[in-house]
Structure formats: C-alpha cells, structure tokens
Design a protein around this motif. Structure first.
Motif, short mmCIF file in Angstrom:
data_model
loop_
_atom_site.label_atom_id
_atom_site.label_comp_id
_atom_site.label_asym_id
_atom_site.label_seq_id
_atom_site.Cartn_x
_atom_site.Cartn_y
_atom_site.Cartn_z
N ARG A 254 0.84 -1.21 0.00
CA ARG A 254 0.00 0.00 0.00
C ARG A 254 0.87 1.25 0.00
O ARG A 254 0.60 2.21 -0.74
N ASP A 271 -8.49 2.33 -6.00
CA ASP A 271 -9.27 1.18 -5.53
C ASP A 271 -8.36 0.12 -4.92
O ASP A 271 -8.73 -0.53 -3.92
N LEU A 272 -7.18 -0.06 -5.47
CA LEU A 272 -6.23 -1.00 -4.90
C LEU A 272 -5.85 -0.60 -3.48
O LEU A 272 -5.78 -1.44 -2.57
N SER A 274 -7.62 1.21 -1.42
CA SER A 274 -8.78 1.03 -0.56
C SER A 274 -8.94 -0.43 -0.16
O SER A 274 -9.22 -0.73 1.02
N ARG A 275 -8.76 -1.35 -1.08
CA ARG A 275 -8.92 -2.77 -0.77
C ARG A 275 -7.82 -3.26 0.17
O ARG A 275 -8.06 -4.08 1.06
N LYS A 278 -8.70 -2.07 3.74
CA LYS A 278 -9.72 -2.90 4.38
C LYS A 278 -9.12 -4.18 4.94
O LYS A 278 -9.45 -4.62 6.05
N LEU A 279 -8.23 -4.80 4.17
CA LEU A 279 -7.55 -6.00 4.66
C LEU A 279 -6.72 -5.68 5.89
O LEU A 279 -6.76 -6.40 6.89
N ARG A 335 -11.67 -12.73 0.86
CA ARG A 335 -12.31 -11.66 0.09
C ARG A 335 -11.30 -10.90 -0.76
O ARG A 335 -11.60 -10.45 -1.87
N PHE A 336 -10.09 -10.76 -0.22
CA PHE A 336 -9.06 -9.98 -0.91
C PHE A 336 -8.41 -10.77 -2.04
O PHE A 336 -8.13 -10.23 -3.11
N PHE A 341 -8.18 -8.34 -8.12
CA PHE A 341 -7.11 -7.48 -7.60
C PHE A 341 -5.88 -7.59 -8.50
O PHE A 341 -5.26 -6.58 -8.84
N ASP A 344 -6.54 -5.62 -11.62
CA ASP A 344 -6.45 -4.17 -11.42
C ASP A 344 -5.01 -3.73 -11.23
O ASP A 344 -4.62 -2.63 -11.66
#
Length: 351
Positions: A254, A271-272, A274-275, A278-279, A335-336, A341, A344
């Motif tokens: 990140r 978006d990457l 953000s995901r 969340k993880l 989910r990740f 992913f 993207d």
C-alpha cells in the motif's frame, strides 16, 4: 488524479515546529508527477525519502510535548513510509547507508511503538472493563455506580508504564536528552540519503540510473508477490505470526502504491489502496489484541493482588477476541485474494 492521503495520516503543514524549520527552512515542497517517469530512480527515490523526512519532522514538536496521541500516530506513519521506501529501494540507494538507516529507523520505531500501544490500550480500557462486568472509569471514579479500586489501580499501572515509555522516547528526541545523539545521527543520515546531490558514501545501487517508472513497476509487482505468498501461508497455518507477516507486507504494498501512484496508471490505483486498507484494518485488530494481552498482563503483575486478577480476566477476554480475529483474518484474506485485484494491479502498472 491525486491519490488522497489515507485517514491514518492527516495532511501535514510542513515546517510546523522549530525543528522542522531548522532543517528544511530552505526547502521547497516537491511532489511526484507523470513528468518524472523517465527521471533516474535515484533522483526520484531520494526526493520521496526527503518528503518522508519533512512529514516526520513536522510532527516532532507535538510528539515531544505530548500534545496529541494522533500526532504520534502520524509521526509513526511517516517513519514507516520511509522504512518501506528504503526496503523496496535496495537496488537504488547506496547499500551500507541504506542498511544503517533502516536499522536506526527500526530501533527508533520500537520506542514509539511502546508509547502508541499503551495509548491505544488506555483508550480501549473502558470497553474492556465493560466486557468483564465493570463500569467505566472516568477520572478518579467509576460510572454506573460500581466503584472498583482494582480498575483504577490497573489504569494507574498502565499510565505509569506509558509515562516511562514516553520518557524514553522524549530522551531520544529532545536535543538536551540523554539519547539525543542517536536521534541526530539518524536524522543526518536520513537527510543525506534524501539528498539528490551528495558527496561521499558508497556507490548507489545498480538501478539508480534506470527510469523511475521501471523501478516503480518492478517494486509494486515484487511487493504483490510477497503479499500473495504471505497471505496463502497465513491462510494455511492460521498462526498469529503469519497473519502479522501478511499485515506488514500488505502495508508495504500500500505504501508503495501511494508513493509511486503518479508514475502509474492512477485511475486503477485508488481502488487497490482502498482494498488493501480494508484488509489491513482486519489484520490490525488481531495485532492490537495480541499486543494488549502482553501489556495488560504486565501491568497486572506490577500491581499485584486483586488488580492482577482483574488483569487476568481482561487478558482472557482479549484472548477470546483474538480467537475471533483469526476467523476474521481468514475471511478477509479470502475476500481480498481474488483475480480482480491482480487484474487491477496489472492495469495500474500498464502504461
């Protein structure tokens, strides 16, 4: 498109505080842009590292004067971003100085962790008291009519530990402190490695003159590979240490995306990020609980008596939460870990 700073790091006002002004008073704020894609990686990474230093020192006055726990958090984020940049820039920065600065930053980071971990635990303490059937401690008393000397003694023990941890940190930052020489040496080396033009030191890494965009893309893809490897290993073992390793690698990816976003295909980057956040949020709760178990048990042993029994009850509650965390970590990774992913990410590095 500008990629916004994450919620964990507020937009700093550079030069805030005399220390930052003294070091960077002559500096000009620089930001990475598309036009830097073909610039040598050594120039771009040095400027990014200098920006980390500027952010870091902008929080120094507040941290030293213990004005706001969130300023300490932002201070730590700047430090971690510098460590991430140095780690991923092993083929660009001069080897010996890079390793030395990484060692210094890690050692200083441990000092800040002791204070930050206790700040988080003290903030969570009312919730933990409620979980074991006590009222909420407010100042010198307890709400809900349930007076508990043990709860106050436990909080006092944690505050004493926090005071000791902060004294050690302040002794490092304060120019008059007993450990100030180590801090000044760290800042000097950070400043040197963040300088585009420097004299002396080792030769730069083999990729120093390669275009920055080439190095950025290779770095991001390498970091993603480490995330996938760590995540699948943690999913298989379900061990706390493996989930913690995944958290660190996800954070490195990140930070890399945030740092290099202007060199990449930016519409795909936000978006990457953000995901990944969340993880990390799920993985972070697991790590917080693991650290809090250690801190609460230590404070209980220090206080002794019935306060130790209360600490034991809270520790048991935290262990129950930690078991739930393992399930949450596994679900969050599932989910990740989707092909979307990877797709993207490929779009982000395809220019």
């Amino acid at each position: 498109m500008d990629v916004p700073l994450e919620p964990e790091l507020s937009d700093p006002v550079f030069g805030l505080g005399p220390a930052a002004e003294a070091l960077l008073g002559q500096g000009v704020r620089w930001s990475l842009g598309v036009e830097d894609r073909q610039q040598p990686a050594a120039r771009v990474l040095a400027l990014l590292l200098a920006g980390n230093l500027q952010q870091f020192r902008s929080f120094e006055f507040s941290v030293l004067n213990d004005l706001d726990p969130e300023q300490l958090h932002d201070y730590r984020v700047s430090l971690r971003r510098a460590r991430s940049l140095l780690s991923s820039g092993r083929s660009v920065f001069p080897s010996a100085q890079r390793k030395e600065l990484l060692s210094q930053l890690a050692e200083f980071g441990r000092l800040t962790s002791r204070v930050r971990d206790l700040d988080v635990l003290l903030e969570d303490l009312p919730k933990l008291y409620r979980a074991v059937g006590l009222g909420v401690v407010v100042g010198g008393g307890v709400e809900d009519g349930k007076q508990s000397s043990e709860s106050q003694e436990l909080r006092a023990a944690l505050l004493r530990n926090r005071s000791g941890a902060f004294a050690d940190l302040a002794a490092r930052i304060d120019p008059e402190g007993g450990e100030a020489a180590k801090y000044q040496a760290m800042l000097r080396l950070w400043y040197v490695l963040g300088s585009v033009h420097r004299l002396g030191g080792d030769d730069p890494g083999k990729d120093a003159l390669r275009p920055s965009v080439v190095v950025a893309k290779a770095t991001i893809l390498m970091q993603f590979g480490k995330v996938r490897s760590a995540g699948r290993g943690a999913k298989k073992s379900n061990e706390v240490s493996d989930w913690h390793r995944l958290r660190k690698r996800a954070k490195a990816l990140r930070y890399g995306l945030v740092a290099y976003a202007p060199l990449l295909n930016e519409p795909a980057v936000s978006d990457l990020i953000s995901r990944l956040r969340k993880l990390q949020n799920v993985l972070g709760r697991q790590q917080d609980h693991a650290v809090q178990i250690q801190l609460i048990e230590l404070a209980g042993v220090q206080a002794g008596g019935r306060t130790a029994l209360l600490a034991g009850a809270i520790s048991e509650q935290l262990r129950l939460e930690a078991l739930k965390d393992l399930q949450s970590c596994s679900a969050a990774w599932s989910r990740f870990d989707q092909s979307s992913f990877k797709g993207d990410l490929a779009a982000a590095v395809t220019l």
